[in-house]
Design an enzyme around this catalytic site. Structure first.
Site, PDB file in Angstrom:
ATOM      1  N   LYS A   1       6.372  31.658  33.914  1.00 34.37           N
ATOM      2  CA  LYS A   1       6.697  33.087  33.865  1.00 34.37           C
ATOM      3  C   LYS A   1       5.387  33.804  34.207  1.00 34.37           C
ATOM      4  CE  LYS A   1       6.523  36.612  31.957  1.00 34.37           C
ATOM      5  NZ  LYS A   1       5.911  37.861  32.525  1.00 34.37           N
TER       6      LYS A   1
ATOM      7  N   GLY B   1      -3.665  35.049  28.274  1.00 34.09           N
ATOM      8  CA  GLY B   1      -3.388  36.477  28.155  1.00 34.09           C
ATOM      9  C   GLY B   1      -4.053  37.046  26.915  1.00 34.09           C
ATOM     10  N   SER B   2      -3.413  38.023  26.300  1.00 37.15           N
ATOM     11  CA  SER B   2      -4.037  38.726  25.176  1.00 37.15           C
ATOM     12  C   SER B   2      -3.902  37.929  23.872  1.00 37.15           C
ATOM     13  CB  SER B   2      -3.371  40.091  24.999  1.00 37.15           C
ATOM     14  OG  SER B   2      -2.010  39.913  24.663  1.00 37.15           O
TER      15      SER B   2
ATOM     16  N   GLU C   1      -2.960  39.045  21.077  1.00 43.48           N
ATOM     17  CA  GLU C   1      -1.744  39.472  20.367  1.00 43.48           C
ATOM     18  C   GLU C   1      -0.552  38.609  20.796  1.00 43.48           C
ATOM     19  OE1 GLU C   1      -3.798  41.564  22.101  1.00 43.48           O
ATOM     20  OE2 GLU C   1      -4.846  42.231  20.289  1.00 43.48           O
ATOM     21  N   ILE C   2      -0.386  38.450  22.116  1.00 39.46           N
ATOM     22  CA  ILE C   2       0.741  37.629  22.578  1.00 39.46           C
ATOM     23  C   ILE C   2       0.447  36.153  22.308  1.00 39.46           C
ATOM     24  CG2 ILE C   2       2.262  37.083  24.533  1.00 39.46           C
ATOM     25  CD1 ILE C   2       2.461  39.995  23.551  1.00 39.46           C
ATOM     26  N   GLY C   3      -0.837  35.800  22.277  1.00 41.16           N
ATOM     27  CA  GLY C   3      -1.204  34.424  21.916  1.00 41.16           C
ATOM     28  C   GLY C   3      -0.683  34.050  20.537  1.00 41.16           C
TER      29      GLY C   3
ATOM     30  N   GLU D   1      -5.459  30.534  26.072  1.00 39.71           N
ATOM     31  CA  GLU D   1      -6.715  31.038  26.637  1.00 39.71           C
ATOM     32  C   GLU D   1      -6.623  32.551  26.546  1.00 39.71           C
ATOM     33  OE1 GLU D   1      -9.022  32.799  28.334  1.00 39.71           O
ATOM     34  OE2 GLU D   1      -8.602  32.055  30.350  1.00 39.71           O
TER      35      GLU D   1
ATOM     36  N   CYS E   1     -11.388  36.868  31.985  1.00 44.50           N
ATOM     37  CA  CYS E   1     -11.451  36.448  30.583  1.00 44.50           C
ATOM     38  C   CYS E   1     -12.867  36.055  30.203  1.00 44.50           C
ATOM     39  CB  CYS E   1     -10.487  35.311  30.329  1.00 44.50           C
ATOM     40  SG  CYS E   1     -10.535  34.057  31.604  1.00 44.50           S
TER      41      CYS E   1
ATOM     42  N   GLU F   1     -12.711  43.210  23.507  1.00 44.51           N
ATOM     43  CA  GLU F   1     -12.608  42.948  24.937  1.00 44.51           C
ATOM     44  C   GLU F   1     -12.099  44.209  25.641  1.00 44.51           C
ATOM     45  OE1 GLU F   1      -9.535  40.173  26.474  1.00 44.51           O
ATOM     46  OE2 GLU F   1     -11.191  39.192  27.510  1.00 44.51           O
TER      47      GLU F   1
END
Ligand code: NAD
Length: 490
Positions: free
Chosen positions: A184, A237-238, A240-242, A259, A293, A392
């Site tokens: 995705k 990604g971020s 939060e979504i991690g 990551e 990143c 970040e």
């Protein structure tokens, strides 16, 4: 077989979701507008995939894993990966132009990204039949061997900052290890991953080995990370979504690699060879407009050399220019209006907090007014407690932080929640080595800074930067599981 075809309005039409080596419209019939960041206008549409499409893709991947793809010998998988690497190079002109327009990045960066993407498939093509288990001495009368097995079906969620590189970085090792994949990509920029998947079919990957479902994070992304038919998750990604990815993985009792970015320090001692270091110190934050990143977003400078070092960095910073991909300057725009707003709000807060702007680059004359450009800015000195020193930003904003000595440098370097990469600059090899070994990060450069480095170098973070390792042979470790086989022969 282009991923996008022209429509009357000059907007490239969506070709849908790519499952089982075929395009089809998303089940919802919905589409998403794709905005060119340097132009600030819609130039393409992609399918808005959702749970039904993800379910179909996961089932296709399972069939491939249990069927033709899963039955290939390791060297045959490697050959397909290598063939895809060559096809990427053959189509580099088209891919670089697509990546540049979709992300807004300067053409030289887009070229570098496509070359890196090809390298992933070359590297893992060569590695596919060289990743093996061991034998273990055990009791008399026994023979014990270990075997590295693929997980099965892997779900990959990638971000928008380096779509082509992320495609190679996460799919290369997953496929080399024998997994079937569902990706995705990010809704903001995914035209290159879609095109690369067509090239993979052309290279001869069997139906279902690689499936790509574009769509929104909370819809297609959420459906993929929570799908019970997925055996392992790979997310970039971020943070939060991690957390969400890790939570969904836990519910299905599977593992994941995360990551999640960083706040990476470049630690510069007074005895640095400044002429050598300067271009790298600045490029580490400017590359990809700071949307990297592993960007070197904190410049830690020894107090005794502060004026000389910061003066030289400021002079160089002031000459930086942001422009369109074709202008091919130091940096492009940010990916979206939202990201531009986020970066500007960090700068506004820094101004409110009384932090000085030491230098500011320019938005080049002729850059479209609607583009999401932000002038690069050097702030300093930034107090260690300030958000500019801890969070970040993901933009071309560099924070200068003074330090007194080696111990102070380490306290500051290790003083954020992140730990992805770091740079140590000093002519004193013993000191540089000592400091490098004490920095909390997955990758540390000495008198260099690679923004993640080459395909060969294991890469990944600790704590809020995530866990698991990508790149190099280490990625094959994460994308496989270990089976121990015990044979009693006496
Ligand atoms: P994000 O984490 O929301 O998006 C990354 C990917 O996750 C995208 O493909 C997105 O569609 C998907 N996603 C979003 N919600 C999801 C969900 N509920 N379930 C599954 N997948 C989901 O990041 P963003 O909003 O694009 O950027 C926000 C910030 O994250 C940036 O400002 C930056 O600080 C950071 N970031 C880091 C990286 C990195 O390389 N580490 C990349 C992009 C963004």
């Amino acid at each position: 077989m282009n991923a996008q075809v022209s429509s009357d309005a000059g907007i490239a039409a969506s070709k849908g979701v790519f499952i089982d080596n075929h395009w089809s419209p998303a089940a919802s019939g919905k589409e998403i507008d794709v905005v060119a960041p340097a132009e600030g206008r819609v130039f393409a549409r992609i399918a808005a995939g959702g749970p039904e499409d993800i379910d179909r893709a996961v089932k296709a991947a399972r069939r491939a894993y249990e069927g033709e793809w899963g039955k290939l010998a390791a060297f045959e998988r490697g050959r397909l990966l290598a063939r895809l690497g060559l096809l990427i190079l053959d189509n580099a002109d088209e891919l670089a132009a697509l990546e540049a327009r979709d992300c807004g990045k300067p053409m030289k960066q887009a070229w570098a990204d496509i070359a890196a993407c090809a390298r992933y498939f070359e590297f893992y093509g060569g590695a596919a039949d060289k990743w093996h288990g061991t034998t273990i001495p055990f009791l008399n009368g026994y023979f014990v061997a270990t075997e590295r097995e693929p997980h099965g079906v892997i779900g990959h969620v990638i971000p928008w900052n380096y779509p082509a590189q992320m495609y190679g970085r996460t799919l290369g090792p997953a496929l080399a290890a024998g997994n079937a994949v569902v990706m995705k990509p990010a809704e903001e920029a995914c035209l290159t991953p879609l095109r690369l998947t067509e090239l993979a079919a052309e290279a001869g990957f069997p139906a279902g080995a690689i499936n790509v479902v574009p769509g929104l994070g909370p819809e297609a992304g959420q459906a993929l990370i929570s799908h019970p038919g997925v055996d392992f998750l790979s997310f970039t990604g971020s943070p939060e979504i991690g957390v969400l990815v890790q939570t969904e993985a836990a519910k299905n009792h599977i593992a994941c690699t995360l990551e999640l970015g960083g706040k990476s320090p470049q630690i510069v001692f007074s005895d640095v060879d400044l002429d050598e270091a300067l271009p790298t110190l600045v490029n580490a934050i400017v590359q990809n407009a700071g949307q990297t990143c592993s960007a070197g977003s904190r410049l830690l400078v020894e107090r005794s050399g502060y004026d000389r070092i910061v003066g030289a960095v400021a002079e160089r910073f002031g000459k930086l220019q942001a422009g369109t991909p074709d202008m091919d300057l130091d940096l492009g725009p940010l990916i979206s209006l939202r990201q531009k707003g986020r970066v500007e709000s960090f700068c506004a807060k820094a101004a409110d907090d009384g932090i000085a702007v030491l230098a500011e680059g320019k938005i080049a004359e002729g850059a479209p007014e609607n583009g999401f450009f932000v002038a690069p800015r050097l702030f300093g000195p930034v107090p260690q407690a300030n958000s500019l020193a801890r969070e970040e930003v993901f933009g071309p904003i560099l924070s200068v932080i003074p330090f007194e000595d080696e111990a102070d440098a380490l306290t500051i370097a290790n003083g954020t929640d992140y730990g992805l990469i770091a740079g140590v600059w000093s002519s004193n090899a013993k000191r540089a080595t000592r400091v490098a070994r004490k920095v909390r990060a997955g990758q540390v450069y000495i008198n260099a800074y690679g923004a993640g480095g080459g395909v060969e170098l294991p890469f990944g973070g600790v704590r809020k930067s995530g866990h698991g390792r990508e790149k190099g042979f280490e990625a094959l470790h994460d994308f496989t599981t270990l089976k121990t086989l015990v044979f009693k022969h006496d």
